[in-house]
Design a protein around this motif. Sequence first.
Motif, short mmCIF file in Angstrom:
data_model
loop_
_atom_site.label_atom_id
_atom_site.label_comp_id
_atom_site.label_asym_id
_atom_site.label_seq_id
_atom_site.Cartn_x
_atom_site.Cartn_y
_atom_site.Cartn_z
N ALA A 142 0.87 -1.18 0.00
CA ALA A 142 0.00 0.00 0.00
C ALA A 142 0.90 1.23 0.00
O ALA A 142 2.09 1.13 0.29
N PRO A 143 0.36 2.39 -0.33
CA PRO A 143 1.19 3.60 -0.31
C PRO A 143 1.87 3.78 1.05
O PRO A 143 1.21 3.76 2.09
N PRO A 144 3.19 3.93 1.05
CA PRO A 144 3.93 4.08 2.30
C PRO A 144 3.96 5.53 2.78
O PRO A 144 3.64 6.46 2.04
N VAL A 145 4.37 5.70 4.01
CA VAL A 145 4.73 7.01 4.54
C VAL A 145 6.22 7.18 4.27
O VAL A 145 7.00 6.25 4.51
N LEU A 146 6.61 8.33 3.75
CA LEU A 146 8.02 8.61 3.49
C LEU A 146 8.53 9.58 4.55
O LEU A 146 7.92 10.62 4.80
N VAL A 147 9.65 9.22 5.14
CA VAL A 147 10.31 10.04 6.15
C VAL A 147 11.72 10.28 5.65
O VAL A 147 12.41 9.35 5.23
N GLY A 148 12.16 11.54 5.67
CA GLY A 148 13.50 11.81 5.20
C GLY A 148 14.14 12.97 5.93
O GLY A 148 13.45 13.88 6.41
N SER A 149 15.46 12.93 5.99
CA SER A 149 16.23 14.00 6.59
C SER A 149 17.18 14.56 5.54
O SER A 149 17.90 13.80 4.88
N SER A 150 17.16 15.86 5.36
CA SER A 150 18.05 16.57 4.44
C SER A 150 17.94 15.99 3.02
O SER A 150 16.87 16.06 2.43
N MET A 151 19.00 15.42 2.49
CA MET A 151 18.94 14.83 1.14
C MET A 151 17.86 13.75 1.08
O MET A 151 17.18 13.59 0.06
N GLY A 152 17.66 13.02 2.17
CA GLY A 152 16.60 12.01 2.22
C GLY A 152 15.22 12.64 2.13
O GLY A 152 14.30 12.06 1.55
N ALA A 153 15.06 13.83 2.69
CA ALA A 153 13.79 14.55 2.59
C ALA A 153 13.56 15.03 1.16
O ALA A 153 12.46 14.91 0.61
N PHE A 154 14.61 15.56 0.53
CA PHE A 154 14.52 16.04 -0.83
C PHE A 154 14.09 14.93 -1.78
O PHE A 154 13.17 15.08 -2.58
N VAL A 155 14.72 13.77 -1.67
CA VAL A 155 14.41 12.64 -2.53
C VAL A 155 13.02 12.08 -2.22
O VAL A 155 12.29 11.69 -3.13
#
Length: 172
Positions: free
Chosen positions: A67-80
């Motif tokens: 199912a559609p996931p939740v995306l969590v990112g920090s810095s470059m991880g947030a951008f992507v």
Amino acid sequence: MRGTILLSHGADSSPDATKVSALAAVAEARGWRTHRLDYRKDDARGYAGSVAPRLARLRAAIGGCEAPPVLVGSSMGAFVSALASLEHPVAGLFLLAMPGAIPGSDNALDLRRDVPTLLIHGWRDELCPLAAIRAFAGHRRLPLLVLDDDHRLGASLPAIERQFALFLDTLA
């Protein structure tokens, strides 16, 4: 299980980084599955050079979710994570210390307006100036929590964990 959360660390970091590990623990305690992607080989290509391989790795992980996931990112991880959300359905975005742009990258930052999103940034972020993300959030009317911290947001981890728990509770 409530669903899957894909966690993307920042450049020059790892899947075992403090924020990613803490947020994974918060999610797992609430019944979510978590997967921490490993971008270290991609990051060897430099900031601009790592965007495409990071995005490909995240796309593949999203494709493996039921199912559609939740995306969590920090810095470059947030951008992507933000970029991936333009191409794939996601249940939510929790983005920390996100740059407004990656110098040398052709990828323009944007977000879909129909995805629950929370942006968190530090007043004293020395790598990703607050002005850029404040303008980005303001133009899109996105919630932005600004904390008295620097780019790493290390002094604000308890507050970030509380915000993440509240964010997940709104998705459940």
